[in-house]
Scaffold this motif. Structure first.
Motif, short mmCIF file in Angstrom:
data_model
loop_
_atom_site.label_atom_id
_atom_site.label_comp_id
_atom_site.label_asym_id
_atom_site.label_seq_id
_atom_site.Cartn_x
_atom_site.Cartn_y
_atom_site.Cartn_z
N ALA A 1 0.82 -1.22 0.00
CA ALA A 1 0.00 0.00 0.00
C ALA A 1 0.85 1.27 0.00
O ALA A 1 0.62 2.20 -0.79
CB ALA A 1 -0.95 -0.01 1.20
N ASN A 2 1.87 1.32 0.86
CA ASN A 2 2.72 2.51 0.92
C ASN A 2 3.60 2.64 -0.31
O ASN A 2 3.87 3.75 -0.79
CB ASN A 2 3.58 2.49 2.18
N LEU A 3 4.06 1.51 -0.84
CA LEU A 3 4.85 1.53 -2.08
C LEU A 3 4.02 2.10 -3.22
O LEU A 3 4.50 2.93 -4.00
CB LEU A 3 5.31 0.11 -2.41
N ARG A 4 2.80 1.65 -3.32
CA ARG A 4 1.91 2.13 -4.38
C ARG A 4 1.67 3.64 -4.26
O ARG A 4 1.67 4.36 -5.26
CB ARG A 4 0.59 1.36 -4.30
N LYS A 5 1.47 4.12 -3.04
CA LYS A 5 1.27 5.56 -2.83
C LYS A 5 2.52 6.34 -3.19
O LYS A 5 2.44 7.44 -3.78
CB LYS A 5 0.87 5.83 -1.38
N ASP A 6 3.69 5.82 -2.85
CA ASP A 6 4.93 6.51 -3.19
C ASP A 6 5.11 6.59 -4.71
O ASP A 6 5.50 7.64 -5.24
CB ASP A 6 6.11 5.78 -2.56
N LEU A 7 4.83 5.49 -5.40
CA LEU A 7 4.93 5.49 -6.86
C LEU A 7 3.97 6.52 -7.47
O LEU A 7 4.31 7.20 -8.45
CB LEU A 7 4.62 4.10 -7.41
N LEU A 8 2.80 6.65 -6.87
CA LEU A 8 1.80 7.56 -7.43
C LEU A 8 2.10 9.02 -7.12
O LEU A 8 2.12 9.87 -8.03
CB LEU A 8 0.42 7.18 -6.88
N PHE A 9 2.35 9.33 -5.87
CA PHE A 9 2.45 10.73 -5.46
C PHE A 9 3.86 11.31 -5.58
O PHE A 9 4.02 12.52 -5.70
CB PHE A 9 1.92 10.90 -4.04
N VAL A 10 4.88 10.47 -5.57
CA VAL A 10 6.26 10.95 -5.71
C VAL A 10 6.74 10.82 -7.15
O VAL A 10 7.36 11.73 -7.70
CB VAL A 10 7.21 10.20 -4.76
#
Length: 379
Positions: free
Chosen positions: A327-336
């Motif tokens: 979940a956090n990896l996916r958010k990092d890929l999306l927002f960063v």
């Protein structure tokens, strides 16, 4: 009036799409490796697709199924030729759930039976019949729980045989590669056992190709790898590249009758124009071959990332499995890094479902970002 709040939303507002990219209302550019749940098959705003829809709507966008529509005939012929499924009949509808709902109805009509077998981790839709054969109790209302259904495990041929021998099964429905469930795929032997046992016991097999179909796995349909012939095949997502369209391929030995199935919007002129355009582009641009080639490339690149413990799927239906929740990896890929990816019921699986015309350079950008994200999350 407010919207009925049933979707957890990312704070991103796409306003434009081009190829493998989408752009938000602030002009930010995102690499789309998810395609809106495997819907974008030929890329966002493909010029030939845009022209086909525009030209059709200038003439006639819609009329009901009470009149002749030559575009439906043309779509059926093109689909049969490109998929190799010419010995089927086509019923057009609007979505994957509707396709599966009608597939179950046809099987019940044809067999005179009312029980359906499905498998662990299945997802077949959210309407009444198909949510009953979806392995997620949280999305089933009491209204949905009156259907006669039996869930068994993938590759459990012994239980399958036992259940079919009871004689009341209308259909066995399965995703050849499970989508939401986590990209699991049973063995060729098991799929062939489904076909054999169903035939012996007067049941039909339904291949749910809503997500895996239309060239996404490198074959036109995922079941074709296993040398089986389903009685009924459901299709949708990539079929219209974003325009709502679905369909059911029905074996020629199943006889139709007036009133057996019906839909207001299914197979409308605009939907057929979108569907024909997708098939033409798939063929002209060799997108099934590209799906296979890109999968080989992804496997090679993934070898350089030790955190990836397993690669699941085929073609451009890819799951990268880690030993931690993503979940956090996916958010990092999306927002960063501005890269859309997907999740699954398997919380350790990152799903990749890009347009079928994606190129190596796009995956190079993804793997570069993935390495940075993994390093940052570790820190």
């Amino acid at each position: 009036m407010e919207l009925f709040d049933v979707y957890p939303l990312f704070d991103i507002t796409p306003v434009k799409g081009e190829g493998t990219y989408v752009f938000d209302n602030d002009g930010k550019k995102y690499l789309d490796l998810y395609g809106g749940h495997a819907v974008i098959s030929i890329g966002h705003s493909h010029p030939a697709y845009v022209n086909a829809i525009s030209n059709q709507v200038r003439n006639l966008g819609f009329y009901s199924n009470s009149i002749k529509n030559p575009l439906q005939v043309e779509l059926a012929e093109k689909l049969g030729k490109l998929s190799g499924c010419e010995d089927y009949q086509l019923f057009l509808c609007n979505s994957g759930a509707e396709a599966n709902e009608n597939a179950l109805k046809v099987a019940s009509f044809a067999t005179g039976k009312d029980r359906v077998i499905y498998f662990d981790n299945a997802f077949h839709g959210r309407t009444s019949g198909v949510v009953a054969v979806t392995d997620n109790e949280n999305i089933k209302a009491p209204f949905n729980k009156g259907h006669k259904i039996t869930k068994i495990a993938f590759n459990d041929a012994e239980t399958l045989a036992s259940e079919l021998q009871k004689g009341d099964v209308a259909a066995v429905i399965f995703e050849v590669i499970q989508g939401v469930g986590g990209l699991d795929e049973a063995t060729t032997e098991f799929y062939q056992q489904i076909e054999k046992l169903a035939k012996e016991n007067g049941a039909m097999i339904i291949a749910d190709e809503v997500q895996a179909g239309y060239g996404r796995t490198g074959d036109f349909f995922a079941f074709q790898k296993h040398n089986i012939q389903p009685d009924i095949i459901s299709i949708a997502k990539g079929m219209g590249n974003g325009f709502p369209i679905g369909g059911v391929l029905i074996d020629k030995n199943i006889a139709p009758k007036y009133g057996m199935l019906g839909t207001t919007f299914g197979g409308n002129h605009l939907a057929c124009a979108a569907g024909l355009s997708v098939l033409n582009i798939l063929e002209k641009e060799d997108l099934m071959q590209n799906a296979s080639a890109m999968f080989d490339y992804v496997k090679e690149q993934a070898k350089e990332i030790p955190q990836i413990k397993n690669i699941k799927g085929r073609g451009l239906m890819i799951g990268l499995e880690f030993d931690f929740e993503i979940a956090n990896l996916r958010k990092d890929l999306l927002f960063v890094h501005q890269i859309f990816t997907g999740s699954a019921a398997n919380k350790n699986l990152l799903r990749i479902l890009p347009p079928l015309n994606i190129e190596k350079k796009h995956f190079d950008n993804f793997f570069k970002a993935l390495k940075i994200s993994l390093a940052n999350l570790k820190d």
